[in-house]
Design a protein around this motif. Structure first.
Motif, PDB file in Angstrom:
ATOM      1  N   LEU A 184     -22.109  40.953  27.571  1.00 15.34           N
ATOM      2  CA  LEU A 184     -21.751  41.137  28.975  1.00 15.34           C
ATOM      3  C   LEU A 184     -20.408  40.493  29.260  1.00 15.34           C
ATOM      4  CD1 LEU A 184     -25.142  40.267  30.711  1.00 15.34           C
ATOM      5  CD2 LEU A 184     -24.129  42.541  30.488  1.00 15.34           C
ATOM      6  N   ARG A 185     -19.658  41.086  30.190  1.00 18.10           N
ATOM      7  CA  ARG A 185     -18.398  40.453  30.579  1.00 18.10           C
ATOM      8  C   ARG A 185     -18.722  39.200  31.385  1.00 18.10           C
ATOM      9  NH1 ARG A 185     -16.469  41.621  35.707  1.00 18.10           N
ATOM     10  NH2 ARG A 185     -17.695  43.161  36.846  1.00 18.10           N
ATOM     11  N   LYS A 186     -17.793  38.269  31.430  1.00 17.49           N
ATOM     12  CA  LYS A 186     -18.048  36.967  32.049  1.00 17.49           C
ATOM     13  C   LYS A 186     -18.454  37.087  33.514  1.00 17.49           C
ATOM     14  CE  LYS A 186     -15.087  34.357  28.983  1.00 17.49           C
ATOM     15  NZ  LYS A 186     -13.851  33.611  28.852  1.00 17.49           N
ATOM     16  N   GLY A 187     -17.897  38.078  34.215  1.00 21.38           N
ATOM     17  CA  GLY A 187     -18.228  38.272  35.623  1.00 21.38           C
ATOM     18  C   GLY A 187     -19.653  38.745  35.848  1.00 21.38           C
ATOM     19  N   ARG A 188     -20.301  39.217  34.824  1.00 18.64           N
ATOM     20  CA  ARG A 188     -21.712  39.613  34.911  1.00 18.64           C
ATOM     21  C   ARG A 188     -22.616  38.584  34.237  1.00 18.64           C
ATOM     22  NH1 ARG A 188     -21.405  42.616  38.949  1.00 18.64           N
ATOM     23  NH2 ARG A 188     -20.765  44.748  38.687  1.00 18.64           N
ATOM     24  N   ARG A 189     -22.116  37.984  33.168  1.00 20.22           N
ATOM     25  CA  ARG A 189     -22.934  37.044  32.401  1.00 20.22           C
ATOM     26  C   ARG A 189     -23.334  35.849  33.252  1.00 20.22           C
ATOM     27  NH1 ARG A 189     -23.415  35.121  26.878  1.00 20.22           N
ATOM     28  NH2 ARG A 189     -25.275  33.849  26.991  1.00 20.22           N
ATOM     29  N   ASN A 190     -22.437  35.376  34.133  1.00 23.75           N
ATOM     30  CA  ASN A 190     -22.771  34.220  34.948  1.00 23.75           C
ATOM     31  C   ASN A 190     -23.960  34.514  35.859  1.00 23.75           C
ATOM     32  OD1 ASN A 190     -21.365  35.899  36.706  1.00 23.75           O
ATOM     33  ND2 ASN A 190     -19.763  34.428  37.140  1.00 23.75           N
ATOM     34  N   PHE A 191     -23.994  35.704  36.472  1.00 23.66           N
ATOM     35  CA  PHE A 191     -25.117  36.058  37.337  1.00 23.66           C
ATOM     36  C   PHE A 191     -26.390  36.287  36.522  1.00 23.66           C
ATOM     37  CE2 PHE A 191     -21.600  37.080  40.200  1.00 23.66           C
ATOM     38  CZ  PHE A 191     -22.026  36.398  41.331  1.00 23.66           C
ATOM     39  N   TYR A 192     -26.227  36.858  35.326  1.00 27.10           N
ATOM     40  CA  TYR A 192     -27.375  37.039  34.432  1.00 27.10           C
ATOM     41  C   TYR A 192     -28.027  35.691  34.148  1.00 27.10           C
ATOM     42  CZ  TYR A 192     -29.945  37.832  30.091  1.00 27.10           C
ATOM     43  OH  TYR A 192     -30.923  37.857  29.125  1.00 27.10           O
ATOM     44  N   LYS A 216     -37.633  42.700  35.049  1.00 29.73           N
ATOM     45  CA  LYS A 216     -37.664  43.953  34.290  1.00 29.73           C
ATOM     46  C   LYS A 216     -36.242  44.455  34.019  1.00 29.73           C
ATOM     47  CE  LYS A 216     -39.214  48.688  34.573  1.00 29.73           C
ATOM     48  NZ  LYS A 216     -38.871  49.746  35.498  1.00 29.73           N
ATOM     49  N   LEU A 217     -35.392  44.418  35.043  1.00 26.07           N
ATOM     50  CA  LEU A 217     -34.019  44.891  34.871  1.00 26.07           C
ATOM     51  C   LEU A 217     -33.235  44.007  33.913  1.00 26.07           C
ATOM     52  CD1 LEU A 217     -33.292  45.924  38.547  1.00 26.07           C
ATOM     53  CD2 LEU A 217     -33.292  47.454  36.570  1.00 26.07           C
ATOM     54  N   LEU A 218     -33.435  42.703  34.001  1.00 28.35           N
ATOM     55  CA  LEU A 218     -32.721  41.802  33.088  1.00 28.35           C
ATOM     56  C   LEU A 218     -33.227  41.933  31.657  1.00 28.35           C
ATOM     57  CD1 LEU A 218     -32.337  38.587  35.256  1.00 28.35           C
ATOM     58  CD2 LEU A 218     -30.603  40.292  34.713  1.00 28.35           C
ATOM     59  N   SER A 219     -34.488  42.294  31.496  1.00 38.72           N
ATOM     60  CA  SER A 219     -35.030  42.451  30.142  1.00 38.72           C
ATOM     61  C   SER A 219     -34.446  43.677  29.437  1.00 38.72           C
ATOM     62  CB  SER A 219     -36.554  42.532  30.176  1.00 38.72           C
ATOM     63  OG  SER A 219     -36.973  43.747  30.762  1.00 38.72           O
ATOM     64  N   GLU A 220     -33.842  44.596  30.185  1.00 39.15           N
ATOM     65  CA  GLU A 220     -33.195  45.757  29.568  1.00 39.15           C
ATOM     66  C   GLU A 220     -31.919  45.367  28.829  1.00 39.15           C
ATOM     67  OE1 GLU A 220     -32.524  49.123  32.091  1.00 39.15           O
ATOM     68  OE2 GLU A 220     -34.545  49.037  32.925  1.00 39.15           O
ATOM     69  N   ILE A 221     -31.388  44.192  29.135  1.00 37.30           N
ATOM     70  CA  ILE A 221     -30.157  43.732  28.480  1.00 37.30           C
ATOM     71  C   ILE A 221     -30.552  43.081  27.165  1.00 37.30           C
ATOM     72  CG2 ILE A 221     -28.169  42.202  28.672  1.00 37.30           C
ATOM     73  CD1 ILE A 221     -28.482  42.551  31.755  1.00 37.30           C
ATOM     74  N   LYS A 222     -30.251  43.751  26.081  1.00 39.78           N
ATOM     75  CA  LYS A 222     -30.691  43.287  24.764  1.00 39.78           C
ATOM     76  C   LYS A 222     -29.817  42.152  24.232  1.00 39.78           C
ATOM     77  CE  LYS A 222     -33.921  46.284  24.694  1.00 39.78           C
ATOM     78  NZ  LYS A 222     -35.008  45.896  25.531  1.00 39.78           N
ATOM     79  N   ASN A 223     -28.515  42.185  24.509  1.00 43.20           N
ATOM     80  CA  ASN A 223     -27.613  41.154  24.001  1.00 43.20           C
ATOM     81  C   ASN A 223     -26.713  40.677  25.141  1.00 43.20           C
ATOM     82  OD1 ASN A 223     -25.957  39.463  22.600  1.00 43.20           O
ATOM     83  ND2 ASN A 223     -25.329  40.971  21.075  1.00 43.20           N
ATOM     84  N   PRO A 224     -27.119  39.629  25.856  1.00 40.43           N
ATOM     85  CA  PRO A 224     -26.305  39.160  26.987  1.00 40.43           C
ATOM     86  C   PRO A 224     -24.936  38.629  26.579  1.00 40.43           C
ATOM     87  CG  PRO A 224     -28.223  37.744  26.653  1.00 40.43           C
ATOM     88  CD  PRO A 224     -28.347  38.883  25.704  1.00 40.43           C
ATOM     89  N   ASP A 225     -24.748  38.312  25.306  1.00 44.32           N
ATOM     90  CA  ASP A 225     -23.433  37.839  24.855  1.00 44.32           C
ATOM     91  C   ASP A 225     -22.361  38.915  25.010  1.00 44.32           C
ATOM     92  OD1 ASP A 225     -24.399  35.344  24.180  1.00 44.32           O
ATOM     93  OD2 ASP A 225     -24.858  35.932  22.122  1.00 44.32           O
ATOM     94  N   LEU A 285     -27.985  45.787  39.521  1.00 47.83           N
ATOM     95  CA  LEU A 285     -29.289  46.178  40.088  1.00 47.83           C
ATOM     96  C   LEU A 285     -30.236  44.988  40.163  1.00 47.83           C
ATOM     97  CD1 LEU A 285     -29.906  49.594  38.301  1.00 47.83           C
ATOM     98  CD2 LEU A 285     -29.264  49.226  40.684  1.00 47.83           C
ATOM     99  N   ALA A 286     -30.208  44.147  39.141  1.00 50.12           N
ATOM    100  CA  ALA A 286     -31.056  42.960  39.135  1.00 50.12           C
ATOM    101  C   ALA A 286     -30.655  42.008  40.262  1.00 50.12           C
ATOM    102  CB  ALA A 286     -30.969  42.255  37.789  1.00 50.12           C
ATOM    103  N   THR A 287     -29.361  41.900  40.525  1.00 51.68           N
ATOM    104  CA  THR A 287     -28.884  41.045  41.614  1.00 51.68           C
ATOM    105  C   THR A 287     -29.402  41.543  42.961  1.00 51.68           C
ATOM    106  OG1 THR A 287     -26.886  40.551  40.350  1.00 51.68           O
ATOM    107  CG2 THR A 287     -26.823  40.056  42.690  1.00 51.68           C
TER     108      THR A 287
END
Length: 176
Positions: free
Chosen positions: A77-85, A66-75, A51-53
């Motif tokens: 996230l799977r690698k395919g999402r963490r890179n975009f984060y 706002k959408l990215l701030s909902e992610i409390k622990n980015p560690d 959604l943030a993308t």
């Protein structure tokens, strides 16, 4: 799906699960439980990055933040999402002139796997630009050297040429 919607769907699914168990429809209960398990898994592994993308592509940076701030622990996230984060966090930090934070996020993004060379190229171009601002010309050259090995778009190649020209201009200005 954002966190609030995901929690609401899980609550409704739990109600259906309880009813399915009460009515002894165990095969349906298994499917409902599987759906709940997937929603919980996606909460941790996918987050709200998709959604943030979408918001980021529409240049709605407040919604992206706002959408990215909902992610409390980015560690988590799977690698395919963490890179975009990390890429979006770096861009948001750049927009807010937080150069050190931007560099941190782009460096993390550069170490993660990317499907396409031009995606990784954008990360490296941002890192080169940040170091050009900081007048760390050796690091700029190092990032640009890595981009030489990637298949980039013509727009990216023109940006790299501009950066190289600026590096040459600054290094010749130091020698005078």
């Amino acid at each position: 799906m954002n966190s609030t919607a995901r929690k609401a769907v899980i609550a409704v699914a739990i109600a259906f699960l309880v009813y399915a168990l009460y009515a002894q429809h165990y095969n349906i209960a298994v499917y409902i439980f599987g759906g709940i398990a997937y929603l919980v898994w996606s909460y941790f592994k996918e987050g709200t990055v998709y959604l943030a993308t979408q918001a980021f592509h529409k240049q709605d940076y407040e919604k992206t933040k706002k959408l990215l701030s909902e992610i409390k622990n980015p560690d988590r996230l799977r690698k395919g999402r963490r890179n975009f984060y990390e890429f979006m966090m770096g861009n948001l930090a750049l927009k807010e002139e937080r150069i050190e934070d931007a560099e941190y996020h782009f460096q993390l993004a550069s170490r993660l796997p990317w499907r396409r060379d031009n995606e990784k190229g954008m990360v490296l171009i941002h890192l080169a630009n940040i170091n050009l601002r900081k007048k760390e010309l050796e690091r700029v050259a190092a990032y640009l050297d890595v981009t030489e090995q990637l298949k980039l778009t013509s727009r990216q190649k023109s940006i790299i040429e501009k950066i190289k020209n600026e590096v040459n201009r600054q290094s010749s200005g130091k020698q005078n």
